[in-house]
Design an enzyme around this catalytic site. Structure first.
Site, PDB file in Angstrom:
ATOM      1  CE  LYS A  10     -11.148  -0.904   5.089  1.00 31.66           C
ATOM      2  NZ  LYS A  10      -9.670  -0.831   5.201  1.00 31.66           N
ATOM      3  CG  PHE A  56       0.065  -1.748   2.660  1.00 32.27           C
ATOM      4  CD1 PHE A  56      -1.144  -1.227   2.221  1.00 32.27           C
ATOM      5  CD2 PHE A  56       0.956  -0.904   3.320  1.00 32.27           C
ATOM      6  CE1 PHE A  56      -1.466   0.109   2.438  1.00 32.27           C
ATOM      7  CE2 PHE A  56       0.645   0.435   3.536  1.00 32.27           C
ATOM      8  CZ  PHE A  56      -0.570   0.943   3.090  1.00 32.27           C
ATOM      9  NE  ARG A  84      -9.123   8.732  10.269  1.00 33.49           N
ATOM     10  CZ  ARG A  84      -8.210   8.070   9.575  1.00 33.49           C
ATOM     11  NH1 ARG A  84      -8.571   7.271   8.601  1.00 33.49           N
ATOM     12  NH2 ARG A  84      -6.936   8.193   9.870  1.00 33.49           N
ATOM     13  CB  THR A  90      -4.578   1.716  10.483  1.00 37.81           C
ATOM     14  OG1 THR A  90      -4.841   3.099  10.278  1.00 37.81           O
ATOM     15  CG2 THR A  90      -4.625   0.996   9.153  1.00 37.81           C
ATOM     16  NE  ARG A 104      -9.987   0.707  10.802  1.00 32.91           N
ATOM     17  CZ  ARG A 104      -9.418   1.819  10.333  1.00 32.91           C
ATOM     18  NH1 ARG A 104      -8.704   2.573  11.140  1.00 32.91           N
ATOM     19  NH2 ARG A 104      -9.559   2.142   9.064  1.00 32.91           N
ATOM     20  CG  ASN A 114      -8.525  -1.851   8.550  1.00 33.48           C
ATOM     21  OD1 ASN A 114      -9.250  -2.109   7.593  1.00 33.48           O
ATOM     22  ND2 ASN A 114      -7.767  -0.777   8.606  1.00 33.48           N
ATOM     23  CG  HIS A 117     -12.061   3.729   4.439  1.00 36.72           C
ATOM     24  ND1 HIS A 117     -10.712   3.984   4.368  1.00 36.72           N
ATOM     25  CD2 HIS A 117     -12.678   4.805   3.886  1.00 36.72           C
ATOM     26  CE1 HIS A 117     -10.525   5.157   3.782  1.00 36.72           C
ATOM     27  NE2 HIS A 117     -11.701   5.676   3.477  1.00 36.72           N
TER      28      HIS A 117
HETATM   29  P1  CMP Z   1      -7.907   2.166   5.457  1.00 36.93           P
HETATM   30  O1  CMP Z   1      -8.113   3.125   6.568  1.00 36.93           O
HETATM   31  O2  CMP Z   1      -9.073   1.763   4.641  1.00 36.93           O
HETATM   32  O3  CMP Z   1      -6.806   2.798   4.471  1.00 36.93           O
HETATM   33  C1  CMP Z   1      -5.813   2.088   3.829  1.00 36.93           C
HETATM   34  C2  CMP Z   1      -5.846   0.630   4.148  1.00 36.93           C
HETATM   35  O4  CMP Z   1      -4.660  -0.057   3.833  1.00 36.93           O
HETATM   36  C3  CMP Z   1      -5.995   0.452   5.656  1.00 36.93           C
HETATM   37  O5  CMP Z   1      -7.272   0.826   6.050  1.00 36.93           O
HETATM   38  C4  CMP Z   1      -5.611  -1.017   5.798  1.00 36.93           C
HETATM   39  O6  CMP Z   1      -6.667  -1.882   5.390  1.00 36.93           O
HETATM   40  C5  CMP Z   1      -4.475  -1.098   4.795  1.00 36.93           C
HETATM   41  N1  CMP Z   1      -3.163  -0.845   5.423  1.00 36.93           N
HETATM   42  C6  CMP Z   1      -2.695   0.327   5.883  1.00 36.93           C
HETATM   43  N2  CMP Z   1      -1.455   0.188   6.375  1.00 36.93           N
HETATM   44  C7  CMP Z   1      -1.124  -1.101   6.209  1.00 36.93           C
HETATM   45  C8  CMP Z   1       0.025  -1.856   6.511  1.00 36.93           C
HETATM   46  N3  CMP Z   1       1.110  -1.305   7.081  1.00 36.93           N
HETATM   47  N4  CMP Z   1       0.019  -3.168   6.213  1.00 36.93           N
HETATM   48  C9  CMP Z   1      -1.042  -3.721   5.628  1.00 36.93           C
HETATM   49  N5  CMP Z   1      -2.183  -3.046   5.315  1.00 36.93           N
HETATM   50  C10 CMP Z   1      -2.218  -1.761   5.603  1.00 36.93           C
END
Ligand code: CMP
Length: 145
Positions: A10, A56, A84, A90, A104, A114, A117
């Site tokens: 990212k 979000f 994963r 996350t 991460r 983060n 993905h």
């Molecule tokens: P990713 O695994 O790419 O999938 C969805 C993305 O949304 C996640 O990584 C984060 O970058 C973002 N995300 C998921 N949950 C939250 C949250 N509670 N607050 C802010 N960002 C989030």
């Protein structure tokens, strides 16, 4: 058995892309396809459509379209769950407390930014690979006639 999954480096981790790609290779993955792209907000919304309506979502779309990303189609035994596991929880801040060795925890910025993905299931891997690599064949290829 050998699976394919989609990995994304990212915007906040792009400056560490070479280092992260090295880790991917040293972790037993083959990189089958790779693209550097700068998503428009529309494309980011489409990719993350399952999160539409969440609080979000607008900032996720802004983040993911804020700069270039690198998308990789990677393969190895149990690629989906293994990738994963390697990237970890996350939320970067929680990851730093519970899984300090995960990617991460090392490369992420905060609870949203983060760094990485990974597809969360076989069906999302298929959809996400197709999203960035529409020409790649995901289904098993029929042999013979
Ligand atoms: P990713 O695994 O790419 O999938 C969805 C993305 O949304 C996640 O990584 C984060 O970058 C973002 N995300 C998921 N949950 C939250 C949250 N509670 N607050 C802010 N960002 C989030």
């Amino acid at each position: 058995y050998v699976e394919r999954t989609l990995a994304i480096i990212k915007p906040d981790a792009l400056h560490k892309a070479d280092e992260i790609e090295d880790i991917i290779l040293r972790s037993g993955f083959a990189v089958l396809q790779k693209r550097r792209v700068h998503l428009t907000p529309e494309q980011a919304s489409d990719f993350y459509a399952e999160h539409y309506g969440k609080l979000f979502f607008p900032s996720l779309v802004a983040y993911m379209s804020s700069g270039p990303i690198i998308t990789l189609m990677i393969a190895r035994d149990q690629a989906i769950s293994y990738w994963r596991e390697l990237i970890g929880p996350t939320n970067t801040l929680k990851a730093r407390q519970t899984h300090p060795e995960c990617l991460r925890a090392i490369y992420g910025t905060d609870d949203q930014r983060n760094a990485l993905h990974g597809s969360d299931s076989f069906s999302s891997a298929q959809r996400e690979i197709r999203f960035f690599f529409p020409d790649s064949i995901v289904e098993p290829v029929a042999t013979g006639q």
